[in-house]
Write an enzyme that holds these catalytic residues in place. Sequence first.
Site, short mmCIF file in Angstrom:
data_model
loop_
_atom_site.label_atom_id
_atom_site.label_comp_id
_atom_site.label_asym_id
_atom_site.label_seq_id
_atom_site.Cartn_x
_atom_site.Cartn_y
_atom_site.Cartn_z
N SER A 182 0.74 -1.42 0.14
CA SER A 182 0.06 0.14 0.06
C SER A 182 1.07 1.33 -0.06
CB SER A 182 -0.86 0.21 1.18
OG SER A 182 -2.15 -0.25 0.91
N VAL A 188 0.71 -3.90 3.88
CA VAL A 188 0.76 -5.22 4.37
C VAL A 188 1.95 -5.91 4.14
CG1 VAL A 188 -1.73 -5.33 4.42
CG2 VAL A 188 -0.38 -6.03 2.23
N TYR A 191 -4.72 2.82 7.52
CA TYR A 191 -5.89 2.11 7.35
C TYR A 191 -6.77 2.57 8.44
CZ TYR A 191 -2.49 -1.36 5.20
OH TYR A 191 -1.61 -1.60 4.23
N TYR A 218 -1.62 -1.30 -11.02
CA TYR A 218 -1.70 -1.08 -9.47
C TYR A 218 -0.88 -2.42 -8.72
CZ TYR A 218 -3.97 -1.74 -4.85
OH TYR A 218 -4.10 -2.04 -3.41
N LYS A 243 0.67 3.51 -2.93
CA LYS A 243 -0.33 4.27 -3.04
C LYS A 243 0.04 5.84 -3.09
CE LYS A 243 -3.89 0.81 -1.79
NZ LYS A 243 -4.17 0.20 -0.49
N1 GLU Z 1 -1.57 -5.06 -2.96
C1 GLU Z 1 -2.25 -5.12 -1.75
C2 GLU Z 1 -4.02 -5.26 -2.18
O1 GLU Z 1 -4.39 -4.69 -2.91
C3 GLU Z 1 -2.16 -3.91 -1.00
C4 GLU Z 1 -2.73 -3.73 0.51
C5 GLU Z 1 -2.09 -3.13 1.34
O2 GLU Z 1 -0.91 -2.97 1.59
O3 GLU Z 1 -2.76 -2.41 2.20
O4 GLU Z 1 -4.44 -5.97 -1.34
#
Ligand code: GLU
Length: 332
Positions: free
Chosen positions: A62, A256, A238, A186, A65
């Site tokens: 994540s 994660v 989160y 993504y 992002k």
């Molecule tokens: N690639 C992961 C997903 O889309 C990223 C999730 C994360 O790190 O929060 O589930």
Amino acid sequence: MITPVLEQALLEGRAMLPGGEVATYIPELGKANPGHLGICLRTLDGKRFQAGDTDVRFSMQSIAKVIALAVALELCGFDAVFDKVGMEPSGDAFNSLVKLEVSSSHPYNPMINSGAIVVCSCIEPELTFKELLRRTRMLCMDPDIRLDDAVFRSEMTHISRNRAIAYLLESKGIIAGNVERVLELYVRLCSLSVTAESLASLGLLLASGGVNPDTGERLLQPCTVQTVTTIMMTCGMYDGSGEFAVRVGIPSKSGVGGGILSTVSQRMGIGIFGPALDPKGNSVAGVRMLEYLSRQLGLHLFSQESRESVYRRLGLSVPPPPESSPPVPATP
Ligand code: GLU
């Protein structure tokens, strides 16, 4: 004087490890060693401190992002991006699609999966993955960042939920173009492998308002940095973002894979790797270490202790005040 503080932070973090678990919903992530823990801190005056497992590579997940949002803002501009994605904390899990279906016409923010997929849909027609990788290496000051192919393939074979989100977004007219290509971009971004040091460097770049302090090169506009950092503060951890803001008060983004990227404006970048996660998906030891560091080094955005008092408490000589940074153009 900073190194003993980092060493103590590492001890504080290690004590939390038994309470965490590695992510397994992407099977390849389940192979991570839950005992790994490392922290790197880079300051604006050119110092670098590290403790623990700082050279182990892991996938950004994540944290990508943040890069996607920064690149999209630079490429497409503020209005084009925020026409399609909001700026409000959702209070839901990162992969939730409930609010998107029931109560909102667009994703709540760019730090949840639905929002990041929208952001990637802005980038996909404009940039190849190769170019995005080049930019990521520049932003993280790490030429060795590469795609972790095993993580990428593992996520692509467990993509149902993100695919559902992407097609829901398409059905609502929020993303256009080739949905599969957007999804792949993504996941590729999430699968880029970094170290705690690469994250500290990205945090440092944000802390310096978008200028690489080693080369003086401007890589991001000040208004991009202001927007991205604010969204990290409100949405980066989160559905634990509110409590983290109160307890730690440092704009951060976790993934994660166990990484945390943190930035302290005009002062430092911090990168953490600790793949044992708490139930919300944040590195359990990483959160503890940041809470400790925030208190010891007076890093909370709203800290009531003066900088001079923190330096004196640590036995450090008080540095001159930072040069004033250029004014940030008003957010459109
Ligand atoms: N690639 C992961 C997903 O889309 C990223 C999730 C994360 O790190 O929060 O589930």
